[in-house]
Design a protein around this motif. Structure first.
Motif, PDB file in Angstrom:
ATOM      1  N   THR A  24       0.892  -1.063   0.106  1.00  0.00           N
ATOM      2  CA  THR A  24       0.097  -0.195  -0.075  1.00  0.00           C
ATOM      3  C   THR A  24       0.908   1.331  -0.085  1.00  0.00           C
ATOM      4  OG1 THR A  24       0.035   0.380   2.333  1.00  0.00           O
ATOM      5  CG2 THR A  24      -1.780  -1.215   1.255  1.00  0.00           C
ATOM      6  N   ASN A  26       0.865   5.177   1.423  1.00  0.00           N
ATOM      7  CA  ASN A  26       0.438   6.013   2.298  1.00  0.00           C
ATOM      8  C   ASN A  26       0.832   7.310   2.495  1.00  0.00           C
ATOM      9  OD1 ASN A  26      -0.123   3.113   3.021  1.00  0.00           O
ATOM     10  ND2 ASN A  26      -1.259   3.783   4.830  1.00  0.00           N
ATOM     11  N   GLU A  31      -4.088   5.448   3.781  1.00  0.00           N
ATOM     12  CA  GLU A  31      -3.948   4.738   2.460  1.00  0.00           C
ATOM     13  C   GLU A  31      -4.428   5.273   1.301  1.00  0.00           C
ATOM     14  OE1 GLU A  31      -5.392   0.667   0.594  1.00  0.00           O
ATOM     15  OE2 GLU A  31      -4.578   0.304   2.544  1.00  0.00           O
ATOM     16  N   ARG A  34      -3.349   0.789  -3.420  1.00  0.00           N
ATOM     17  CA  ARG A  34      -3.108  -0.400  -2.921  1.00  0.00           C
ATOM     18  C   ARG A  34      -2.939  -1.383  -4.322  1.00  0.00           C
ATOM     19  NH1 ARG A  34      -6.425  -4.249   1.030  1.00  0.00           N
ATOM     20  NH2 ARG A  34      -6.065  -2.529   2.218  1.00  0.00           N
TER      21      ARG A  34
END
Length: 822
Positions: A24, A26, A31, A34
């Motif tokens: 992921t 961030n 987040e 993905r």
């Protein structure tokens, strides 16, 4: 961002040892992207690219590797966290990063606003003692833990010989921006006569210097594991010596682990390539001189003396110049004349018709970029349905006998592949009427230039166009559909192989070269290609190329099918269409086309609600306080009906707001004012008006260009071009010297000047002079802006809390600059 691959991840403790991992991206702990899950691997290859505008400030760009768990919550293997101020170090470089441990003590974000006051109190006996008042005002941007944030703060006074008991604020429910405004009092020194062994006793006031106030932030959790740590702050009291009261914002810090040196386990590493740019954009009038020089590029004779062409000459990569140039020219409607001019100049320099537009020149990079911007929806309409099918159905299509799997039949695989190629070929060659006008106009100009230059070659009018539409547009989109937003992720290895074989065949079909089979190094491809060695395929390609490159093409926009612009799951609040009933929040699949905005229970279901585009009167952010939920926005419809929606993260919220605003930009009844908060409990939370039909209290945000396909800010692109010219200033000066040398000395060219294309030294010199003047003026404006900002900015303010490393770096740079100027 390019997320390459991970390697040497720790083995799974079970008998299998392999892991199913995803990665992921961030912003701090939110987040925003993905990857797909790569199954059964300790060296997963992702090969995914992600691009986003960053809609808020952040401290770390983080990458987490997760191991999927079917029965429990996915476990984190490790992370890579890059501080914002370090992003430039890794700019546009493939770098391997070591994965780090993840624990609650290091997962910290947010800031706290404190006020401290140290006062002397005279007791009844006339003895002086010190008391400290600590006021915890508020916090901002705390992390959301497991989908919720119920924060509280504890305050402790600690010294070498004692620690006071922790005092605790009230818990604030469902917010990551809590307002506490609570005051706590501590005795720092006591009168010397008060001497109880178990209590703190100081005779020497210097001991105060060794004391510190500690503020810890916690998330009140109802889990059996106890409350989660969110961050801490430690402040020595000695800084209160200068002034007895102090008020400032501070960044929260990770908890000190008591100097335990953690031996880092080898968690593996992750390969990344990060390109991060940050520009300060002035208002439009600042850019007029430079912008005017750039926009005249198409009219300059010869075009090699124009500002846009010069940018291509000095940049290290032609792509670097092409991206902002194309966006700027598209924004001002000058892209076709500009590309026609540079393409015409390139065709004149080309000696062999077979090599036309084959190099990575400024022309080819600009056309690539234009097709990517203007042709994105064209690709969605033509290729997306069949690409989706290939990704979902997984038909075996391997035709290399060496790579055939057990149980697969070569003839069946060939037939599967042939059907896919046939369908994609037909869909492409029948899509001429959907090809965007701007692309058709460019292809018309390429065709004319090529035919005029190579009059003896009848095929060159086709190859000039097919080298772009097939080789640089359709074939790459089939090969890597994720890079053209046709699929969310890089396809799995089997699908990827199928797409590679289709792409190779389509590329060869479109190239119209004479001996097709000889184009393939692999004998199995040459055999497969025999299926397509019929005249009807060549005729279909020629008809398609004729249609997309003819000037008198009919515009079929009136009969267009709806174009899907964006779709995905979000959470929406009931709109109150039923008189009674709960206005609760539900997860729905949202779909936006250029005709309507709909939502349904899940993908493919019948729509539960449809809003025609002409009924979208405004799209605006919704203040978090309304429902204590982040990333919310509102879609305002006639009769003041409002649809409240929560996106999954800040990047997605911005994307939805932007595209909904763009698509509804031309609606005649668009609102000019709106309510930034919701209507709850009989009044608007923002302006407290009681009537639900009260006109808005805040002006709507500025409009965007009405063209759905292109969201371009001309000033921002000019700022980017200024940054490039500024970066390559030594090359501009070298080019000036080359012009001087060429106009004075007509002999053989000097080695260092031979890299530049200079057809007319006098004209080129004139343009260079204007560019350098324009860049110098803008550079002065930037320097002045930084000086003014430096004077106005207070360290410890909400914008620059204490602990802001990027600001500390900035202060250091500014003090060096001012010392240098003195």
């Amino acid at each position: 961002l390019s997320l390459g691959e991970a390697k040497n991840l720790p083995t799974y403790p079970g008998p299998n040892k392999m892991r199913d991992c995803y990665c992921t991206v961030n912003l701090d702990q939110e987040e925003v992207f993905r990857t797909k899950i790569v199954e059964k691997s300790l060296c997963p290859f992702y090969g995914e690219d992600f691009y986003c505008e960053i809609p808020r400030t952040f401290r770390h760009l983080s990458f987490y590797i997760f191991d999927r768990d079917v029965f429990r919550r996915d476990s984190i293997i490790g992370k890579v966290a890059i501080q914002k101020e370090d992003l430039q170090k890794y700019h546009n470089r493939d770098t391997w990063f070591q994965l780090q441990h993840v624990d609650a003590d290091s997962e910290v974000q947010g800031k706290v606003h404190l006020e401290l006051r140290l006062s002397e109190v005279i007791t009844d006996t006339g003895v002086v003692c010190h008391k400290l008042a600590t006021r915890v005002l508020e916090c901002q941007g705390l992390p959301i833990v497991n989908g919720q944030c119920d924060p509280y703060a504890t305050v402790t006074l600690a010294g070498p010989s004692r620690q006071s008991e922790a005092k605790k604020t009230k818990v604030k429910k469902k917010t990551n921006n809590p307002h506490f405004d609570e005051v706590f009092y501590f005795e720092v020194t006591r009168p010397s006569s008060y001497n109880k062994k178990s209590h703190f006793d100081i005779e020497d006031v210097d001991e105060v210097d060794k004391m510190e106030i500690r503020v810890d932030l916690w998330n009140a959790s109802n889990l059996k594991f106890g409350d989660e740590f969110l961050g801490e702050l430690r402040l020595p009291l000695k800084f209160l010596r200068q002034s007895s009261s102090y008020e400032a914002w501070y960044f929260l810090q990770p908890r000190d682990n008591g100097n335990k040196s953690l031996k880092p386990d080898d968690l593996g590493s992750l390969r990344l390539n990060v390109v991060y740019t940050e520009d300060h954009v002035f208002s439009s009038d600042y850019y007029s001189p430079l912008r005017d020089v750039l926009l005249k590029s198409a009219d300059v004779e010869p075009v090699s003396a124009s500002a846009a062409h010069i940018l291509g000459e000095v940049c290290r990569e032609k792509q670097e110049a092409a991206i902002p140039l194309v966006r700027l020219f598209l924004h001002y409607g000058r892209i076709v004349p500009f590309i026609s001019a540079i393409a015409n100049a390139e065709v004149k320099r080309t000696q062999d018709p077979n090599t036309i537009f084959r190099g990575n020149s400024l022309t080819s990079k600009c056309i690539d970029e234009t097709m990517k911007l203007a042709g994105m929806h064209y690709l969605q309409v033509t290729l997306k349905p069949i690409i989706d099918e290939i990704c979902q159905v997984h038909k075996p299509c391997e035709i290399d006998p060496v790579k055939l799997k057990d149980g697969e039949n070569l003839e069946n695989n060939r037939e599967n592949l042939r059907q896919y190629v046939d369908r994609i070929f037909t869909v492409i060659t029948k899509s001429g009427v959907s090809c965007p006008t701007v692309m058709c106009d460019i292809f018309f100009s390429l065709r004319e230039s090529a035919a005029k230059r190579f009059q003896g070659d009848l095929d060159v009018r086709y190859t000039a166009v097919s080298s772009f539409i097939f080789l640089r547009f359709f074939a790459p989109a089939i090969l890597s559909p994720n890079l053209f937003q046709l699929t969310p992720h890089h396809p799995d290895p089997q699908t990827s192989r199928t797409l590679t074989l289709i792409s190779k065949t389509i590329q060869t079909l479109g190239s119209l070269s004479k001996s097709k089979s000889a184009n393939f190094k692999e004998s199995y491809m040459a055999t497969f290609y025999d299926y397509f060695n019929e005249q009807k395929y060549a005729d279909a390609v020629k008809n398609f190329l004729d249609l997309i490159s003819s000037s008198g093409r009919r515009d079929h926009k009136s009969i267009e099918q709806p174009i899907l612009l964006k779709e995905g799951f979000m959470i929406k609040r009931a709109q109150g269409r039923k008189r009674f009933g709960m206005k609760n929040f539900k997860k729905r699949w949202f779909r936006l086309t250029n005709h309507e905005f709909t939502y349904q229970k899940s993908k493919g279901d019948h729509p539960l609600c449809s809003i025609p585009i002409e009924n979208i009167l405004a799209v605006e952010r919704l203040e978090e306080e309304s429902f204590k939920m982040k990333n919310m926005f509102q879609v305002i419809q006639p009769e003041r009906r409002v649809l409240y929606i929560q996106a999954n993260n800040c990047v997605e919220a911005k994307d939805w707001i932007d595209i909904l605003t763009k698509v509804s930009q031309c609606n005649k009844k668009r609102l000019t004012v709106y309510h930034p908060s919701a209507y709850l409990n009989g009044h608007w939370l923002c302006c407290k008006a009681a009537a639900d039909n009260t006109p808005g209290c805040t002006p709507c945000t500025g409009g965007l260009p009405a063209n759905i396909q292109l969201d371009i800010d001309g000033d921002r692109e000019t700022e980017r071009i200024y940054s490039l010219f500024n970066l390559y200033m030594p090359k501009l000066e070298k080019m000036q010297e080359a012009c001087g040398s060429k106009s004075v000395y007509d002999g053989p060219e000097e080695e260092e000047y031979s890299t530049f294309i200079i057809d007319d030294p006098k004209e080129t010199y004139k343009t260079l002079k204007l560019i350098i003047e324009g860049v110098a003026t803008l550079e002065q404006e930037h320097a002045q802006y930084k000086r003014d900002k430096f004077k106005k900015t207070k360290y410890g303010s909400q914008e620059h809390p204490i602990g802001d490393k990027s600001f500390q770096t900035y202060i250091r740079q500014q003090s060096e600059i001012s010392a240098h100027s003195i």
